[in-house]
Design a protein around this motif. Structure first.
Motif, short mmCIF file in Angstrom:
data_model
loop_
_atom_site.label_atom_id
_atom_site.label_comp_id
_atom_site.label_asym_id
_atom_site.label_seq_id
_atom_site.Cartn_x
_atom_site.Cartn_y
_atom_site.Cartn_z
N SER A 196 -40.23 14.28 14.33
CA SER A 196 -38.74 14.78 14.70
C SER A 196 -38.13 15.61 13.69
N LEU A 197 -38.46 15.61 12.31
CA LEU A 197 -37.83 16.40 11.43
C LEU A 197 -38.57 17.68 11.38
N ARG A 198 -39.57 17.98 11.66
CA ARG A 198 -40.39 19.00 11.66
C ARG A 198 -39.95 19.84 12.87
N THR A 199 -39.27 19.24 13.98
CA THR A 199 -38.90 20.15 15.29
C THR A 199 -37.38 20.38 14.98
N LYS A 200 -36.92 19.42 14.45
CA LYS A 200 -35.30 19.25 14.69
C LYS A 200 -34.48 19.97 13.28
N VAL A 201 -35.30 19.84 11.99
CA VAL A 201 -34.84 20.26 10.99
C VAL A 201 -35.74 21.28 10.31
N LYS A 202 -35.31 22.51 10.67
CA LYS A 202 -36.14 23.89 10.27
C LYS A 202 -36.17 24.24 8.76
N SER A 203 -34.88 24.36 8.43
CA SER A 203 -34.74 24.63 7.00
C SER A 203 -34.88 23.40 5.99
N ARG A 204 -35.19 24.01 4.75
CA ARG A 204 -35.29 23.06 3.85
C ARG A 204 -33.77 22.24 3.34
N SER A 205 -33.93 20.88 3.42
CA SER A 205 -32.80 19.98 3.14
C SER A 205 -33.11 18.93 2.41
N MET A 206 -31.93 18.51 1.62
CA MET A 206 -31.99 17.07 0.96
C MET A 206 -31.95 15.82 1.97
N LEU A 207 -32.75 15.01 2.01
CA LEU A 207 -32.93 13.96 2.83
C LEU A 207 -32.77 12.74 1.98
N LEU A 208 -31.75 12.06 2.19
CA LEU A 208 -31.61 10.76 1.65
C LEU A 208 -31.87 9.49 2.51
N LEU A 209 -32.98 9.00 2.28
CA LEU A 209 -33.64 8.16 3.17
C LEU A 209 -33.31 6.73 2.62
N PHE A 210 -32.48 5.96 3.45
CA PHE A 210 -32.24 4.54 3.23
C PHE A 210 -33.19 3.58 4.09
N THR A 211 -34.20 2.96 3.08
CA THR A 211 -35.04 1.98 3.76
C THR A 211 -35.43 0.95 2.95
N ASN A 212 -36.39 0.28 3.33
CA ASN A 212 -36.53 -1.08 2.26
C ASN A 212 -38.01 -1.42 2.21
N PHE A 213 -38.77 -1.48 1.29
CA PHE A 213 -40.07 -1.64 1.29
C PHE A 213 -40.27 -3.20 0.51
N MET A 214 -40.78 -4.10 1.34
CA MET A 214 -40.99 -5.47 0.91
C MET A 214 -42.27 -5.72 0.22
N SER A 215 -42.89 -4.89 0.17
CA SER A 215 -44.43 -5.03 -0.61
C SER A 215 -45.10 -3.26 -0.83
N LEU A 216 -45.86 -3.60 -1.79
CA LEU A 216 -46.68 -2.27 -2.12
C LEU A 216 -47.72 -1.96 -0.84
#
Length: 443
Positions: free
Chosen positions: A328-348
Motif C-alpha cells: 500500500s505504501l509503494r502505491t500510495k506514498v510516492k515520495s520519501r516521508s517520515m513514517l511513525l509506525l505505532f505497533t507492538n512486538f511481543m517477542s523476537l
C-alpha cells in the motif's frame, strides 16, 4: 396511575406505619392504644398530602438545563455544567440525578443543591471518558422533598444530548502550547539543537564571527563591500505519516486505555505539531489490510479530517499484515516521508516475521518503529520469590524482557529508527524523536 409515578415515599413514612401497626397489635391488650394508632395514621396521611402539595408546588419554579462541550476529549477530564434556576419566592433544597452515558457505568451519581429564591446556581462536575465513540446523556431528574420529609416528588426534564468523544485533543493543545509558545522544557519535551544546517535557502545576511565560512556568498560580498553569508533554514513541507497498527497486539490494556488508544492520542499530537512546523501530515491505519488512508497535506482542515478518522478506529482481531502495508505504501506514498509506525512486538519471533518488510519500507522512507515496554513485566521481575514456581516465572519474565531488548537492537542494526517507551511516556518520547530527526536533517 401515571400521577403516582413521580411520587416516592421516604423512610420515615414506613417507620410511622410500623409504629402504627405496633399500636394496633398492642391494642388487643390495651384498647386505648388503637385510638392513638388511628391518630398516627391520620396525621401521617395529612402530612403526606401537605408534603405532596408543597413539593409539587416547588417543582413549578425550578428549571434545569445541562451544558456540555461539543466534543469530549478521551482520557481527559471534561466539564459538564448544570444551570439551575429558581423563580419562586422561597429557597429550595433539591436532589439531582443526571442520567449519564452508559459508558461511565455510574449508578450512584447525584447532586445535592440548595437554590436561593429568585436566583440561579451552576453546578459543575467532570467526566473522564476512556473510550471513543458517541456518548448519550439522557434525562435530568430533580427530586423535591416536603417540609415534613415524608414524600419526595420527582420532576423529569427531558435533556437527551449526544456527545462525540474524540482522541485527546486536550493533550494535543497542551503539547502545542508547550512547544511553540513557552519555549521551555516540560513533561520530558526537549528542544534539540540542529546539527549542521538545512538545505533550504532563507535569505542573505551580514557575516558575524562564528558563521560557517562555507556559507559565504562571494557575489553578494563583492557588491556591498563586506562579507555576506547565505542563511539556510530547516526544510519545510516534508511529509510525516502516523501509521497505527490495529491488530490484536494493540488491545493490551494499560491504566484503562488500550495500547491503540495511546497510539491514537499520540498520533493526533505529533501530527498537529508537525503541521504547526509546516510539514505535510497524513494518517494510515492497518491490520489485516489497509483500512484508513489520509494523504499527507498541509490544509486548515487536515487535523479535523484526522480527528474524524481516528474517532471511529477500533482494535481488530487479526495479525498485522506488514506485506500488505508495504504494498500500500509503494502505491500510495510516492515520495520519501517520515513514517511513525505505532505497533507492538511481543517477542523476537514476531519481529523476525515482520523485519523483511520493515527493511523494504525503510529503504524508501525514514521509518520510525514505536513499540511499547511491558511495564507489568518489569514490576513482576522485581517481586520477591518464595517458591520454585516464582523462580521459574521470574526466569521466563527475564527471558521475555531480554527478547524485547533484542527487538530494539535488531531494528537498529538494520538502520531502522526505534522508540521503546512506556505507554505514559509515549507522546513525549515520540515528539522528542521527531525533533531529533528533523534537527539531524535525515529526511
Amino acid at each position: 396511575m401515571k400521577f403516582l409515578k413521580p411520587i416516592f415515599l421516604k423512610n420515615r413514612v414506613f417507620y410511622l406505619l410500623g409504629f402504627a401497626s405496633l399500636l394496633f397489635a398492642l391494642g388487643f391488650s390495651w384498647p386505648w392504644l388503637v385510638y392513638i394508632g388511628f391518630i398516627t395514621l391520620a396525621t401521617l396521611f395529612i402530612g403526606i398530602a401537605i408534603d405532596l402539595q408543597n413539593s409539587a408546588k416547588q417543582a413549578q419554579f425550578i428549571s434545569i438545563s445541562r451544558k456540555v462541550p461539543k466534543h469530549f476529549s478521551m482520557s481527559d477530564f471534561n466539564e459538564v455544567k448544570l444551570l439551575i434556576k429558581n423563580t419562586g419566592s422561597h429557597s429550595v433544597s433539591i436532589r439531582i440525578i443526571d442520567e449519564l452515558p452508559l459508558q461511565f457505568q455510574k449508578r450512584d451519581f447525584e447532586v445535592l443543591q440548595k437554590v436561593e429564591s429568585e436566583s440561579s446556581e451552576v453546578h459543575t462536575y467532570s467526566l473522564k471518558p476512556l473510550t471513543r465513540g458517541e456518548y448519550v446523556f439522557h434525562n435530568t431528574n430533580v427530586f423535591f422533598t416536603g417540609k415534613f420529609g415524608l414524600v419526595e416528588y420527582r420532576k423529569t426534564i427531558s435533556a437527551k444530548q449526544i456527545v462525540k468523544v474524540y482522541p485527546s485533543f486536550e493533550q494535543m493543545r497542551k503539547f502545542e502550547l508547550m512547544l511553540f509558545n513557552t519555549g521551555h522544557t516540560q513533561d520530558g519535551i526537549r528542544k534539540t539543537p540542529r546539527i549542521g544546517h538545512g538545505y533550504e535557502f532563507g535569505d542573505i545576511r551580514q557575516y558575524v564571527p562564528g558563521d560557517d565560512p562555507r556559507s559565504i556568498n562571494w557575489k553578494a560580498s563583492s557588491r556591498v563591500g563586506h562579507m555576506m553569508v547565505n542563511n539556510y533554514q530547516e526544510e519545510k513541507s516534508q511529509k510525516v505519516y502516523a501509521i497505527i497498527d490495529k491488530s490484536r497486539v494493540m488491545r493490551m490494556p494499560f491504566e484503562g486505555l488500550s495500547l491503540m488508544d495511546y497510539a491514537i492520542n499520540t498520533s493526533l499530537t505529533i501530527l498537529n505539531i508537525a503541521l504547526r512546523n509546516q510539514d505535510n501530515v497524513g494518517l494510515i491505519t492497518f491490520s489485516k489490510e489497509l483500512e484508513s488512508f489520509i494523504p499527507a497535506q498541509r490544509r486548515n482542515n487536515q487535523i479535523q479530517k484526522i480527528l474524524d478518522s481516528l474517532y471511529v478506529q477500533t482494535e481488530g482481531e487479526y495479525e498485522s499484515n506488514f506485506q500488505g502495508l508495504y504494498e500500500s505504501l509503494r502505491t500510495k506514498v510516492k515520495s520519501r516521508s517520515m513514517l511513525l509506525l505505532f505497533t507492538n512486538f511481543m517477542s523476537l519471533n514476531a519481529l523476525q516475521r515482520a523485519l523483511p518488510e520493515l527493511k523494504r519500507i525503510n529503504r524508501d522512507h525514514l521509518l520510525v518503529v514505536v513499540f511499547f515496554e511491558n511495564t507489568e513485566l518489569q514490576k513482576f521481575k522485581s517481586n520477591k520469590v518464595t517458591n520454585l514456581f516464582d523462580i521459574a516465572s521470574q526466569t521466563m519474565a527475564q527471558r521475555l524482557s531480554e527478547e524485547l531488548d533484542q527487538v530494539m537492537y535488531e531494528l537498529q542494526k538494520v538502520g531502522i529508527q526505534t522508540i521503546k517507551t512506556k505507554p505514559e511516556d509515549l507522546t513525549a518520547n515520540t515528539i522528542n524523536k521527531y525533533l531529533e530527526l528533523k534537527s539531524r536533517g535525515l529526511m
